[in-house]
Design a protein around this motif. Structure first.
Motif, PDB file in Angstrom:
ATOM      1  N   VAL A  15       0.869  -1.176   0.000  1.00 55.18           N
ATOM      2  CA  VAL A  15       0.000   0.000   0.000  1.00 55.18           C
ATOM      3  C   VAL A  15       0.907   1.228   0.000  1.00 55.18           C
ATOM      4  N   GLN A  38       2.178   3.720   3.186  1.00 56.55           N
ATOM      5  CA  GLN A  38       1.861   3.071   4.458  1.00 56.55           C
ATOM      6  C   GLN A  38       2.933   3.342   5.510  1.00 56.55           C
ATOM      7  N   GLU A  93      -2.223   5.168   0.781  1.00 58.89           N
ATOM      8  CA  GLU A  93      -2.980   5.566  -0.392  1.00 58.89           C
ATOM      9  C   GLU A  93      -3.790   4.364  -0.897  1.00 58.89           C
ATOM     10  N   ARG A  94      -5.106   4.526  -0.889  1.00 57.80           N
ATOM     11  CA  ARG A  94      -5.997   3.445  -1.337  1.00 57.80           C
ATOM     12  C   ARG A  94      -5.721   2.152  -0.557  1.00 57.80           C
ATOM     13  N   ALA A  95      -5.809   2.235   0.763  1.00 60.79           N
ATOM     14  CA  ALA A  95      -5.555   1.054   1.592  1.00 60.79           C
ATOM     15  C   ALA A  95      -6.545  -0.064   1.337  1.00 60.79           C
ATOM     16  N   ASP A  96      -7.711   0.299   0.782  1.00 60.74           N
ATOM     17  CA  ASP A  96      -8.723  -0.722   0.506  1.00 60.74           C
ATOM     18  C   ASP A  96      -8.443  -1.460  -0.799  1.00 60.74           C
ATOM     19  N   SER A  97      -7.367  -1.099  -1.501  1.00 62.44           N
ATOM     20  CA  SER A  97      -7.040  -1.757  -2.765  1.00 62.44           C
ATOM     21  C   SER A  97      -5.545  -2.080  -2.818  1.00 62.44           C
ATOM     22  N   SER A 119      -5.888  -6.119  -7.871  1.00 55.57           N
ATOM     23  CA  SER A 119      -6.681  -5.898  -9.077  1.00 55.57           C
ATOM     24  C   SER A 119      -5.783  -5.456 -10.216  1.00 55.57           C
ATOM     25  N   ARG A 157      -5.469  -1.629 -10.402  1.00 60.18           N
ATOM     26  CA  ARG A 157      -4.562  -1.030  -9.437  1.00 60.18           C
ATOM     27  C   ARG A 157      -3.106  -1.316  -9.819  1.00 60.18           C
ATOM     28  N   GLU A 182      -2.190   1.070 -12.527  1.00 62.31           N
ATOM     29  CA  GLU A 182      -2.027   2.431 -11.996  1.00 62.31           C
ATOM     30  C   GLU A 182      -0.660   2.616 -11.352  1.00 62.31           C
TER      31      GLU A 182
END
Length: 606
Positions: A537, A540, A546-550, A591, A594, A597
């Motif tokens: 992540v 962290q 940044e975008r911890a859910d992904s 994903s 991600r 990205e």
């Protein structure tokens, strides 16, 4: 109305039994197709579906009083909104139906009319359920035919298990055993060619990974394995196959309760172990006998209804045999990877089952590694009073690995109660549940209590919810021994455990790279490699994820370079400290969007 519609309206529907019998007689050699037959799907008219409780009440109402004929029951089901999707509730309704002894003949007569002349799945299912209470041997042929319909296989097999276990097994294999390797045996069993059963049973491949525990039990039941062994006492190929079937029945990878359901298990154990000295000392036979010993020492085999001292005697016999030089050297010159792993497995664990053959220790842990050829999982078997708790309370998956229970210290007892998951169904807890226990320290004792099983949408108590108390000092000693005993482990697994221990002690080795520890163990496809996974992540480490859910998951494979495991693990930890692991690991989860990205290639086939 057209002429055809008039004809259809005037022609009574054909009984399901007669429809299946016609299909069977038209098949080649009178042998049913793999997976049996299936009825055309009917689309039910749109309506508000009944809940489970409503449907169960309606089915009970339809059966009270018992109707005089199938047509009456069909009309009741129609009127009350019972549909084919409710058929799995019929058995429960029939089991709880109050029928005094004087109504038994009437119920049996109705059951036979329903099964022999019934035209719908619902009415025939009701007849089969009634035969579960009132059926006799003359009903077996009808049930065997009806069970060829996939919609009726389960109910028919359940009743045949009561009336004729061999017929139940033959039907189960005819419909459920679809593998090519099993078809010659299934044909011999279905056609009643008794002369062909033993040759076809022996002809099955030595390795039976394609045979699950249920299929192994049904093969043994259908072939009447115990009787075959009695009639052919010098047939070593049959003897070895019998041992392999016992191993498959007790496999925790499938459903170990199949071994407990096999009525001839004790007789077959006696035959296989008692005559094991006749077997040639091959690697396959050595692996089979060691697997049997593991099961008799700490697996499902312990739970069978053994006469006093018999299990210990069998284990002692196996221990003496496998200690003989001709067995300890079995397969030692082999060169293939799987063969080398099996030889190493026997070398590491060959004496483990005989250390505690029958001692009813209050609390004991055995880490068990199964035959590498079968890809059996590593289990942390917990035994209380000499009995393995996971197969005793939970038959839907093996005990968790030592990575989960021991390396993370989950079995340690503290002042605060801790709920621990001991096992999870292979299909995940959300599908078929898990087994939990709460562990706490109470002065000079450790308490295991509040056993529970979970299923989707429920929190069911385990079969044995009583609390167990252990001397705290002895408990702590056993936990410490189990956590530090790595005699069961092979090189790559040891490397993985040492890497994991290092990351637990120094989490900064990963966190500095915006990463957190994931699954770490030996590779499943290649057990001679250590596999380290971690989650990434961005931001962290700085406290600004940044975008911890992904997160992205990475996988690093550490091949065995031949140096001692301690040196390999130390080198891996140094590399993690010095180099960003994202530069040499590969994305394996998260994903695709991600990964793109963040500029990492997405793996093919994921």
């Amino acid at each position: 109305m057209s002429a055809r519609e008039e004809r259809d309206a005037l022609t009574p529907p054909t009984a399901l039994h007669d429809r299946v019998l016609h299909l069977l007689r038209a098949s080649t050699d009178g042998v049913p197709p793999r997976r049996g037959y299936s009825l055309p799907r009917k689309t039910a008219p749109g309506e508000d579906p009944l809940s489970r409780e409503e449907a169960l009440r309606a089915i009970r109402g339809a059966l009270r009083p018992l109707p005089d004929d199938p047509a009456t029951l069909h009309r009741r089901f129609e009127r009350l909104g019972i549909r084919d999707r409710h058929r799995h509730l019929i058995k429960s309704a029939v089991v709880g139906l109050p029928l005094p002894a004087e109504q038994a003949d009437a119920a049996r007569s109705l059951a036979r009319r329903l099964t022999r002349t019934g035209t719908t799945v619902l009415t025939v299912t009701a007849g089969i359920a009634l035969l579960g209470r009132f059926g006799e041997s003359e009903d077996v042929p009808y049930l065997s035919v009806l069970g060829l319909l996939r919609e009726l296989t389960g109910p028919a097999v359940n009743v045949l298990d009561i009336l004729d276990r061999r017929s139940a097994a033959v039907l189960w294999l005819a419909v459920r055993a679809s593998r090519d390797e099993l078809q010659p045996l299934v044909r011999a069993l279905w056609t009643g060619d008794r002369q062909a059963v033993r040759p076809e049973l022996i002809a099955l491949p030595d390795a039976l990974p394609f045979v699950g525990s249920a299929a192994a039990r049904r093969i043994a039941e259908a072939s009447q394995l115990s009787g075959l062994l009695d009639r052919h006492p010098t047939d070593t190929r049959l003897l070895a196959q019998a041992g392999r079937l016992l191993v498959r029945m007790g496999s925790s990878r499938d459903d170990p309760t199949d071994l407990l359901a096999y009525r001839d298990a004790l007789r077959v154990y006696d035959s296989v172990v008692g005559r094991a000295g006749q077997l040639p000392p091959t690697l396959d036979n050595a692996a089979m006998l060691l697997s049997l010993a593991q099961d008799l020492s700490s697996g499902t085999g312990v739970l069978l209804d053994w006469p006093p001292g018999r299990r210990a005697a069998l284990l002692e016999s196996l221990g003496r045999l496998l200690a003989e030089p001709r067995w300890t050297s079995a397969g030692a010159s082999g060169g293939e990877a799987v063969q080398r792993r099996r030889v190493d497995w026997i070398r590491r664990t060959g004496r483990q089952p005989f250390r505690h053959p029958a001692t009813p220790d209050k609390f004991r842990i055995e880490v068990v590694t199964g035959d590498p050829a079968d890809r059996e999982r590593v289990e942390t078997r917990v035994l209380i009073d000499g009995r393995p708790v996971v197969p005793a309370l939970f038959g839907r998956g093996p005990a968790h690995s030592p990575d989960h229970l021991l390396d993370e210290g989950r079995l340690r007892a503290g002042e605060e109660p801790r709920e621990v998951q001991l096992a999870e169904a292979d299909c995940t807890e959300g599908c078929c549940g898990a087994l939990y226990v709460t562990i706490r320290r109470d002065a000079d004792q450790v308490v295991w209590e509040n056993w529970r099983q979970t299923m989707t949408g429920s929190r069911e108590p385990a079969a044995e919810p009583s609390a167990h108390r252990f001397d705290a000092s002895a408990y702590d000693t056993e936990i410490a021994r189990a956590e530090t005993d790595c005699a069961w482990s092979w090189r790559a697994r040891t490397v993985a455990r040492l890497i994991k221990t290092g990351l637990i002690e120094e989490p900064d080795l990963l966190s500095r790279w915006d990463a957190s520890r994931g699954w770490i163990s030996s590779g499943f496809d290649d057990p001679d490699t250590a596999v380290v996974t971690f989650w990434y992540v961005p931001g962290q480490a700085a406290g600004r994820p940044e975008r911890a859910d992904s997160p992205l998951q990475f996988r690093w494979v550490v091949p065995d370079d031949g140096t001692p495991p301690e040196a390999q693990a130390a080198a891996a930890l140094r590399r993690l400290a010095e180099e960003d692991p994202k530069s040499y690991a590969r994305v394996c989860g998260g994903s695709r969007q991600r990964a793109e990205e963040l500029g990492y290639p997405w793996p093919d086939g994921v």
